[in-house]
Scaffold this active site. Structure first.
Site, mmCIF file in Angstrom:
data_model
loop_
_atom_site.group_PDB
_atom_site.id
_atom_site.type_symbol
_atom_site.label_atom_id
_atom_site.label_comp_id
_atom_site.label_asym_id
_atom_site.label_seq_id
_atom_site.Cartn_x
_atom_site.Cartn_y
_atom_site.Cartn_z
ATOM 1 N N ASP A 29 0.864 -1.190 0.000
ATOM 2 C CA ASP A 29 0.000 0.000 0.000
ATOM 3 C C ASP A 29 0.902 1.242 0.000
ATOM 4 O O ASP A 29 1.873 1.320 0.734
ATOM 5 C CB ASP A 29 -0.895 -0.009 1.238
ATOM 6 C CG ASP A 29 -2.011 1.014 1.150
ATOM 7 O OD1 ASP A 29 -3.177 0.599 1.192
ATOM 8 O OD2 ASP A 29 -1.726 2.232 1.048
ATOM 9 N N ILE A 30 0.565 2.211 -0.851
ATOM 10 C CA ILE A 30 1.412 3.397 -1.028
ATOM 11 C C ILE A 30 1.298 4.373 0.148
ATOM 12 O O ILE A 30 2.174 5.213 0.348
ATOM 13 C CB ILE A 30 1.080 4.105 -2.372
ATOM 14 C CG1 ILE A 30 2.255 4.918 -2.882
ATOM 15 C CG2 ILE A 30 -0.163 4.926 -2.281
ATOM 16 C CD1 ILE A 30 3.467 4.095 -3.235
ATOM 17 N N HIS A 93 -9.948 -5.319 -2.561
ATOM 18 C CA HIS A 93 -8.581 -5.463 -2.044
ATOM 19 C C HIS A 93 -8.633 -5.821 -0.569
ATOM 20 O O HIS A 93 -9.412 -5.260 0.198
ATOM 21 C CB HIS A 93 -7.739 -4.198 -2.264
ATOM 22 C CG HIS A 93 -8.413 -2.922 -1.894
ATOM 23 N ND1 HIS A 93 -9.389 -2.346 -2.678
ATOM 24 C CD2 HIS A 93 -8.265 -2.110 -0.823
ATOM 25 C CE1 HIS A 93 -9.794 -1.220 -2.113
ATOM 26 N NE2 HIS A 93 -9.149 -1.061 -0.974
ATOM 27 N N HIS A 95 -6.642 -5.662 2.808
ATOM 28 C CA HIS A 95 -5.515 -5.010 3.486
ATOM 29 C C HIS A 95 -4.890 -6.015 4.453
ATOM 30 O O HIS A 95 -5.594 -6.543 5.332
ATOM 31 C CB HIS A 95 -6.000 -3.829 4.330
ATOM 32 C CG HIS A 95 -6.526 -2.654 3.574
ATOM 33 N ND1 HIS A 95 -5.754 -1.561 3.268
ATOM 34 C CD2 HIS A 95 -7.761 -2.383 3.090
ATOM 35 C CE1 HIS A 95 -6.494 -0.657 2.625
ATOM 36 N NE2 HIS A 95 -7.714 -1.130 2.499
HETATM 37 P P1 5GP Z 1 -9.869 1.578 0.619
HETATM 38 O O1 5GP Z 1 -10.470 1.577 -0.765
HETATM 39 O O2 5GP Z 1 -9.776 0.207 1.208
HETATM 40 O O3 5GP Z 1 -10.570 2.555 1.549
HETATM 41 O O4 5GP Z 1 -8.370 2.124 0.492
HETATM 42 C C1 5GP Z 1 -7.639 2.015 -0.681
HETATM 43 C C2 5GP Z 1 -6.180 1.791 -0.337
HETATM 44 O O5 5GP Z 1 -5.448 1.760 -1.556
HETATM 45 C C3 5GP Z 1 -5.558 2.904 0.533
HETATM 46 O O6 5GP Z 1 -4.933 2.312 1.655
HETATM 47 C C4 5GP Z 1 -4.566 3.580 -0.389
HETATM 48 O O7 5GP Z 1 -3.397 4.017 0.263
HETATM 49 C C5 5GP Z 1 -4.256 2.500 -1.413
HETATM 50 N N1 5GP Z 1 -3.926 3.038 -2.722
HETATM 51 C C6 5GP Z 1 -4.661 3.931 -3.440
HETATM 52 N N2 5GP Z 1 -4.067 4.205 -4.610
HETATM 53 C C7 5GP Z 1 -2.924 3.464 -4.648
HETATM 54 C C8 5GP Z 1 -1.879 3.322 -5.618
HETATM 55 O O8 5GP Z 1 -1.884 3.925 -6.685
HETATM 56 N N3 5GP Z 1 -0.875 2.455 -5.308
HETATM 57 C C9 5GP Z 1 -0.851 1.762 -4.138
HETATM 58 N N4 5GP Z 1 0.190 0.943 -3.929
HETATM 59 N N5 5GP Z 1 -1.814 1.870 -3.201
HETATM 60 C C10 5GP Z 1 -2.840 2.718 -3.455
#
Ligand code: 5GP
Length: 130
Positions: A29-30, A93, A95
């Site tokens: 995660d970035i 996804h 985590h």
């Molecule tokens: P959620 O959709 O579960 O609320 O969070 C999405 C997750 O994806 C976040 O933790 C965010 O940091 C990660 N994320 C979003 N865009 C990118 C990206 O372009 N690259 C990576 N490696 N992680 C990402």
């Protein structure tokens, strides 16, 4: 339009890759809650986890377990926690978050590894994949 995660799978957007097989992909995660925070995704682009067919759901969990065990072996943590949220990116996804306490599970507390640290963490986790 392809999700940002489909673009990562296709190599159009860079990532710190951890593992891949025919159906699933894992990368750091970035914006991690903790060093080693990893996302496991199905290559099939589906928004909500409850909409996955059962085979993909079970396959994603098995893949996440394999990656999670490697994280536990590679990262100094009490255990690896699992969260599925998906409010930001509409592509399922899982985590996988190295936990030492509740704060890493809250998504309020973030760490900011350097590029070199990301690369070293990914290499270390990759080396523990069985
Ligand atoms: P959620 O959709 O579960 O609320 O969070 C999405 C997750 O994806 C976040 O933790 C965010 O940091 C990660 N994320 C979003 N865009 C990118 C990206 O372009 N690259 C990576 N490696 N992680 C990402």
């Amino acid at each position: 339009m392809a999700s940002i995660f489909t673009k990562i799978i296709n190599g159009e957007i860079p990532c710190y890759k951890i593992d891949e097989d025919e159906n699933f992909f894992a990368f750091l995660d970035i914006n991690p809650n903790a060093r080693g925070h990893t996302l496991c995704i199905p290559k099939k682009e589906v928004d909500k986890i409850m909409d996955l067919d059962e085979e993909t759901y079970m396959g994603l969990m098995a893949f996440s377990r394999k990656v999670g065990k490697a994280i536990e072996a590679a990262v100094d943590c009490n255990r690896v926690g699992i969260s599925v949220i998906g409010l930001e990116v509409p592509h399922v996804h899982v985590h996988l978050i190295p936990l030492n306490g509740m704060k890493e599970a809250t998504f309020q507390y973030k760490v900011a590894p350097t590029k070199e640290e990301f690369e070293a963490i990914a290499k270390n986790i990759r080396s523990k994949i069985e």
